[in-house]
Every structure is written in structure tokens, then in C-alpha cells.
Write a protein that holds these residues in place. Structure first.
Motif, PDB file in Angstrom:
ATOM      1  N   LEU A 111       0.816  -1.218   0.000  1.00 34.91           N
ATOM      2  CA  LEU A 111       0.000   0.000   0.000  1.00 34.91           C
ATOM      3  C   LEU A 111       0.848   1.265   0.000  1.00 34.91           C
ATOM      4  CD1 LEU A 111      -2.767  -1.020   2.573  1.00 34.91           C
ATOM      5  CD2 LEU A 111      -3.013  -0.822   0.080  1.00 34.91           C
ATOM      6  N   LEU A 112       2.101   1.166   0.459  1.00 33.71           N
ATOM      7  CA  LEU A 112       2.979   2.335   0.490  1.00 33.71           C
ATOM      8  C   LEU A 112       3.246   2.892  -0.911  1.00 33.71           C
ATOM      9  CD1 LEU A 112       5.617   1.195   3.155  1.00 33.71           C
ATOM     10  CD2 LEU A 112       3.710   2.777   3.486  1.00 33.71           C
ATOM     11  N   LYS A 113       3.070   2.055  -1.943  1.00 40.33           N
ATOM     12  CA  LYS A 113       3.277   2.492  -3.323  1.00 40.33           C
ATOM     13  C   LYS A 113       2.353   3.642  -3.707  1.00 40.33           C
ATOM     14  CE  LYS A 113       2.671  -1.507  -5.308  1.00 40.33           C
ATOM     15  NZ  LYS A 113       2.621  -2.623  -6.269  1.00 40.33           N
ATOM     16  N   TYR A 114       1.187   3.724  -3.063  1.00 38.17           N
ATOM     17  CA  TYR A 114       0.222   4.776  -3.377  1.00 38.17           C
ATOM     18  C   TYR A 114       0.609   6.118  -2.764  1.00 38.17           C
ATOM     19  CZ  TYR A 114      -2.539   0.795  -4.833  1.00 38.17           C
ATOM     20  OH  TYR A 114      -2.953  -0.350  -5.447  1.00 38.17           O
ATOM     21  N   GLY A 115       1.597   6.113  -1.890  1.00 33.55           N
ATOM     22  CA  GLY A 115       2.045   7.340  -1.249  1.00 33.55           C
ATOM     23  C   GLY A 115       1.333   7.577   0.064  1.00 33.55           C
ATOM     24  N   ILE A 116       1.988   8.307   0.955  1.00 34.92           N
ATOM     25  CA  ILE A 116       1.443   8.613   2.276  1.00 34.92           C
ATOM     26  C   ILE A 116       0.968  10.068   2.287  1.00 34.92           C
ATOM     27  CG2 ILE A 116       1.968   8.791   4.743  1.00 34.92           C
ATOM     28  CD1 ILE A 116       1.947   5.918   3.622  1.00 34.92           C
ATOM     29  N   SER A 117      -0.315  10.267   2.624  1.00 32.88           N
ATOM     30  CA  SER A 117      -0.863  11.617   2.673  1.00 32.88           C
ATOM     31  C   SER A 117      -0.908  12.169   4.093  1.00 32.88           C
ATOM     32  CB  SER A 117      -2.276  11.654   2.086  1.00 32.88           C
ATOM     33  OG  SER A 117      -3.169  10.885   2.861  1.00 32.88           O
ATOM     34  N   LYS A 118      -0.831  11.266   5.108  1.00 40.50           N
ATOM     35  CA  LYS A 118      -0.901  11.729   6.487  1.00 40.50           C
ATOM     36  C   LYS A 118      -0.247  10.703   7.396  1.00 40.50           C
ATOM     37  CE  LYS A 118      -4.371  13.782   9.520  1.00 40.50           C
ATOM     38  NZ  LYS A 118      -5.796  14.048   9.679  1.00 40.50           N
ATOM     39  N   ILE A 119       0.435  11.195   8.431  1.00 40.97           N
ATOM     40  CA  ILE A 119       1.034  10.329   9.438  1.00 40.97           C
ATOM     41  C   ILE A 119       0.663  10.868  10.815  1.00 40.97           C
ATOM     42  CG2 ILE A 119       3.230  11.588   9.377  1.00 40.97           C
ATOM     43  CD1 ILE A 119       4.631   8.907  10.041  1.00 40.97           C
ATOM     44  N   ARG A 120       0.382   9.945  11.733  1.00 43.62           N
ATOM     45  CA  ARG A 120       0.093  10.316  13.119  1.00 43.62           C
ATOM     46  C   ARG A 120       0.862   9.365  14.031  1.00 43.62           C
ATOM     47  NH1 ARG A 120      -5.937  10.232  14.522  1.00 43.62           N
ATOM     48  NH2 ARG A 120      -5.895  12.090  13.219  1.00 43.62           N
ATOM     49  N   LEU A 121       1.610   9.934  14.971  1.00 48.34           N
ATOM     50  CA  LEU A 121       2.384   9.163  15.944  1.00 48.34           C
ATOM     51  C   LEU A 121       1.944   9.554  17.345  1.00 48.34           C
ATOM     52  CD1 LEU A 121       5.908   9.735  14.368  1.00 48.34           C
ATOM     53  CD2 LEU A 121       4.563   7.644  14.219  1.00 48.34           C
ATOM     54  N   THR A 122       1.778   8.558  18.226  1.00 48.10           N
ATOM     55  CA  THR A 122       1.432   8.879  19.613  1.00 48.10           C
ATOM     56  C   THR A 122       2.712   9.218  20.357  1.00 48.10           C
ATOM     57  OG1 THR A 122       1.514   6.533  20.163  1.00 48.10           O
ATOM     58  CG2 THR A 122      -0.651   7.459  19.733  1.00 48.10           C
ATOM     59  N   THR A 123       2.939  10.515  20.480  1.00 47.51           N
ATOM     60  CA  THR A 123       4.094  11.033  21.202  1.00 47.51           C
ATOM     61  C   THR A 123       3.592  11.839  22.386  1.00 47.51           C
ATOM     62  OG1 THR A 123       4.159  12.935  19.707  1.00 47.51           O
ATOM     63  CG2 THR A 123       5.662  11.113  19.222  1.00 47.51           C
ATOM     64  N   ILE A 124       4.472  12.027  23.346  1.00 43.93           N
ATOM     65  CA  ILE A 124       4.157  12.777  24.560  1.00 43.93           C
ATOM     66  C   ILE A 124       5.063  14.006  24.584  1.00 43.93           C
ATOM     67  CG2 ILE A 124       4.165  12.656  27.086  1.00 43.93           C
ATOM     68  CD1 ILE A 124       3.894   9.617  26.796  1.00 43.93           C
ATOM     69  N   PRO A 125       4.673  15.167  24.913  1.00 43.72           N
ATOM     70  CA  PRO A 125       3.426  15.628  25.520  1.00 43.72           C
ATOM     71  C   PRO A 125       2.320  15.925  24.520  1.00 43.72           C
ATOM     72  CG  PRO A 125       4.942  17.460  25.457  1.00 43.72           C
ATOM     73  CD  PRO A 125       5.668  16.266  24.896  1.00 43.72           C
ATOM     74  N   ILE A 126       2.632  16.060  23.223  1.00 47.66           N
ATOM     75  CA  ILE A 126       1.587  16.277  22.232  1.00 47.66           C
ATOM     76  C   ILE A 126       1.697  15.210  21.151  1.00 47.66           C
ATOM     77  CG2 ILE A 126       1.407  18.781  22.602  1.00 47.66           C
ATOM     78  CD1 ILE A 126       3.148  19.156  20.114  1.00 47.66           C
ATOM     79  N   GLN A 127       0.594  14.916  20.527  1.00 44.95           N
ATOM     80  CA  GLN A 127       0.571  13.919  19.458  1.00 44.95           C
ATOM     81  C   GLN A 127       1.159  14.541  18.186  1.00 44.95           C
ATOM     82  OE1 GLN A 127      -2.757  11.019  18.925  1.00 44.95           O
ATOM     83  NE2 GLN A 127      -3.337  12.532  17.401  1.00 44.95           N
ATOM     84  N   HIS A 128       2.015  13.791  17.513  1.00 41.32           N
ATOM     85  CA  HIS A 128       2.617  14.279  16.274  1.00 41.32           C
ATOM     86  C   HIS A 128       1.710  13.905  15.105  1.00 41.32           C
ATOM     87  CE1 HIS A 128       5.448  15.154  13.102  1.00 41.32           C
ATOM     88  NE2 HIS A 128       5.223  13.955  12.625  1.00 41.32           N
ATOM     89  N   GLU A 129       1.399  14.885  14.268  1.00 41.49           N
ATOM     90  CA  GLU A 129       0.571  14.634  13.092  1.00 41.49           C
ATOM     91  C   GLU A 129       1.045  15.538  11.968  1.00 41.49           C
ATOM     92  OE1 GLU A 129      -3.676  13.882  13.675  1.00 41.49           O
ATOM     93  OE2 GLU A 129      -4.023  15.389  12.139  1.00 41.49           O
TER      94      GLU A 129
END
Length: 165
Positions: free
Chosen positions: A121-139
């Protein structure tokens, strides 16, 4: 001054990114939430593919059980529950006149398992990423793909290296 130094370091890191086996991007470079994210294609000894993510910032670390969400440009969402590997701090100093100001950079690392179908599925490209990081969520949202196809190619290289013994 700190933001300018981070900006210059990020440019150098991205310039070297093309030759390395990683994909990276900057997020909110000149703000307090700014960070640099690198994604690596890896494979465990039992041939389980992994995405190893490193976040360089002044405060972001991964939670104990981090989650990574990747959204492709065709709308498919890839969800992976990973493992926090480590977080290390690198101190450095910025001099302003005759004053040395201490600054810390945190390098947080986590690994996320991914299936062979999800790699395709990565072949279609990534339009958004979200990581659960502390103190704020990375998006981060992308208008054009900068990590998906390159990460797919890195997985192909990892597979060919493993099978060409």
C-alpha cells in the motif's frame, strides 16, 4: 537563535537523507513543536518487516505502547501498534555573544511491525502520518508524497539484501 540552528541542522540532515537508507521530513520547523522525523525500513531475524521511527525534537518522546497511523492517497489507513525502543538526549550549546545557552535535543525511537500487504500500500504514497508522542501527538499531512514510495523502495532493498546471501 535556537530555531535558526535547528533549521540549518535539518537542512543538512535532509541533504544527507538521499544517500542514507531512511526517509525523513521536518514538521513545524521554526515553532516550539518542531521536530524532524526519520523512517527506516528494517527486518527482524524472523523476517518480520518493521518501520523504525526516530523523532528528533526538544521535547517529544514516544509513549510506552506507541501507535502509528499512515493514510495513503487512496484513503486506506494503515494502523500499527509498536514498541518504544529508547529516548536519548544530546546536549549542545549555542553561544550568543559571551553567553553559552544549553539546549537539549531528544532522539526518541520506536519500531512498528508492518505486513507485506501494508508494504504494498505504500506504493500509493502517504498523505498523512500520526504518531502517539508525549506531551503532544505528532501529526503531519502531505500534499504530495514524500515518504510512501521511498519507504516502499527501501523495503524492496531490505528484502533483496536478505534473499541475496
Amino acid at each position: 537563535m535556537k530555531n535558526i540552528l535547528m533549521f540549518l541542522a535539518s537542512i543538512v540532515a535532509l541533504a544527507s537523507c538521499g544517500a542514507a537508507k531512511q526517509v525523513g521530513y521536518n514538521h513545524k520547523l521554526l515553532s516550539d513543536e518542531g521536530c524532524t522525523v526519520y523512517l527506516y525500513a528494517a527486518q527482524e531475524q524472523d523476517n518480520t518487516p518493521l518501520i523504525v521511527v526516530t523523532v528528533q525534537s526538544d521535547r517529544l518522546v514516544f509513549s510506552e505502547e506507541p501507535t502509528m497511523l499512515l493514510k495513503t492517497f487512496d484513503g486506506t489507513v494503515i494502523e500499527s501498534h509498536g514498541k518504544n525502543i529508547n529516548a536519548s538526549s544530546t546536549p549542545y550549546y549555542i553561544t550568543s555573544g559571551s553567553v553559552a545557552i544549553p539546549v537539549n535535543t531528544i532522539n526518541a525511537m520506536a519500531q512498528f511491525p508492518i505486513t507485506d500487504d501494508e508494504i504494498e500500500l505504500l506504493k500509493y504514497g502517504i498523505s498523512k502520518i500520526r504518531l502517539t508522542t508525549i506531551p503532544i501527538q505528532h501529526e503531519k499531512e502531505f500534499k504530495v508524497d514524500i515518504i510512501g514510495k521511498r519507504l516502499y523502495k527501501l523495503f524492496q532493498k531490505v528484502r533483496s539484501t536478505d534473499s541475496s546471501f
